[in-house]
Design a protein around this motif. Sequence first.
Motif, PDB file in Angstrom:
ATOM      1  N   GLY A 168      30.989  37.958  29.129  1.00  0.00           N
ATOM      2  CA  GLY A 168      32.001  39.178  28.792  1.00  0.00           C
ATOM      3  C   GLY A 168      32.847  38.752  27.507  1.00  0.00           C
ATOM      4  N   SER A 169      33.969  39.489  27.205  1.00  0.00           N
ATOM      5  CA  SER A 169      34.631  39.191  25.884  1.00  0.00           C
ATOM      6  C   SER A 169      35.597  37.975  26.465  1.00  0.00           C
ATOM      7  CB  SER A 169      35.650  40.490  25.795  1.00  0.00           C
ATOM      8  OG  SER A 169      36.640  40.585  26.703  1.00  0.00           O
ATOM      9  N   PRO A 170      36.241  37.259  25.190  1.00  0.00           N
ATOM     10  CA  PRO A 170      37.153  36.369  25.591  1.00  0.00           C
ATOM     11  C   PRO A 170      38.301  36.573  26.648  1.00  0.00           C
ATOM     12  CG  PRO A 170      36.748  36.311  23.318  1.00  0.00           C
ATOM     13  CD  PRO A 170      36.055  37.686  24.071  1.00  0.00           C
ATOM     14  N   LYS A 171      39.012  37.595  26.912  1.00  0.00           N
ATOM     15  CA  LYS A 171      39.977  38.192  27.650  1.00  0.00           C
ATOM     16  C   LYS A 171      39.065  38.059  29.035  1.00  0.00           C
ATOM     17  CE  LYS A 171      43.076  40.728  24.684  1.00  0.00           C
ATOM     18  NZ  LYS A 171      43.816  41.986  24.560  1.00  0.00           N
ATOM     19  N   GLU A 172      37.902  38.618  29.226  1.00  0.00           N
ATOM     20  CA  GLU A 172      37.445  38.768  30.422  1.00  0.00           C
ATOM     21  C   GLU A 172      36.916  37.438  30.929  1.00  0.00           C
ATOM     22  OE1 GLU A 172      35.344  42.976  29.818  1.00  0.00           O
ATOM     23  OE2 GLU A 172      34.266  41.163  29.447  1.00  0.00           O
ATOM     24  N   GLN A 173      36.485  36.650  29.807  1.00  0.00           N
ATOM     25  CA  GLN A 173      36.245  35.121  30.423  1.00  0.00           C
ATOM     26  C   GLN A 173      37.801  34.148  30.697  1.00  0.00           C
ATOM     27  OE1 GLN A 173      34.324  33.244  26.955  1.00  0.00           O
ATOM     28  NE2 GLN A 173      32.608  34.566  26.986  1.00  0.00           N
ATOM     29  N   VAL A 174      38.836  34.441  30.056  1.00  0.00           N
ATOM     30  CA  VAL A 174      40.050  33.661  30.674  1.00  0.00           C
ATOM     31  C   VAL A 174      40.365  34.531  32.071  1.00  0.00           C
ATOM     32  CG1 VAL A 174      42.387  33.814  30.400  1.00  0.00           C
ATOM     33  CG2 VAL A 174      40.799  33.391  28.302  1.00  0.00           C
ATOM     34  N   ALA A 175      40.239  35.679  32.342  1.00  0.00           N
ATOM     35  CA  ALA A 175      40.433  36.323  33.436  1.00  0.00           C
ATOM     36  C   ALA A 175      39.781  35.756  34.618  1.00  0.00           C
ATOM     37  CB  ALA A 175      40.429  37.941  33.347  1.00  0.00           C
TER      38      ALA A 175
END
Length: 261
Positions: free
Chosen positions: A242-249
């Motif tokens: 996923g996107s960076p934000k999704e990875q962090v989440a």
Amino acid sequence: MKIVVCAKQVPNTNEVKIDPVKGTLIRDGVESILNPDDANALEEALKLKDTYKDVTVTVISMGPPQAEVMLRECLAMGADEAILLSGREFGGSDTWATSNAISAAIKKIGDYDIIFGGRQAIDGDTAQVGPQISEKLDIPQVTYVQDFRLENGAVVVQRQLEDGYEVIRVETPCFLTAVKELNKPRYMTMKGIYEAYEKEITVWGFNDVDITQDKVGLKASPTRVFRSFTPEPKGAGVVLGGSPKEQVAALMDSLKEKHII
């Protein structure tokens, strides 16, 4: 000059395996050898014997009867005498009890000038027995010796540090523990091997040294091992998509699930 070398027979392996039920080291099928640091200690003693006249080298070890094989290797390298401290009374000794037994045996040998030993044994890695022996003999000690020389009747050594070394002058008798940088141990010679098996190894039991049962053996050992185990292998890694934000989440959710955060 009389030199004593403390040596130990250890398993020849870099991979320590532990019985999951008993919690003890698995020694079956593993070849036994002279502890590497002890080989450096013996080599330094033999170098003195090669350089000076009237130098005798006595190797002493504590262990089961099969440790005689290792002691004969020491004789084949050039040692003059080998002593094995062996008996059921010594079984299960930790570093404190072991140093009690060996120091008592060295007192019986008597009139020593220098005692060499390895920094530590590869099956225990405590580096405690050598210093404890010196304290019980009430003689000075220098550990981690990487260079050695005699100077005007005294011993001058380099003691290895993390970022260099320090030069120490010590009077004899003294106890020195060797590291691998001190020298390169010699090989046994064919002549030495033949002569080693013609020599008799002195075996001392519990009653041959001046020590009491409350100083040796498992019951006399203050060390208590709660549990011995090999760490479980780590599981396979996880690739977050996923996107960076999704990875962090996803990462934060995983850490919270494991109660890390």
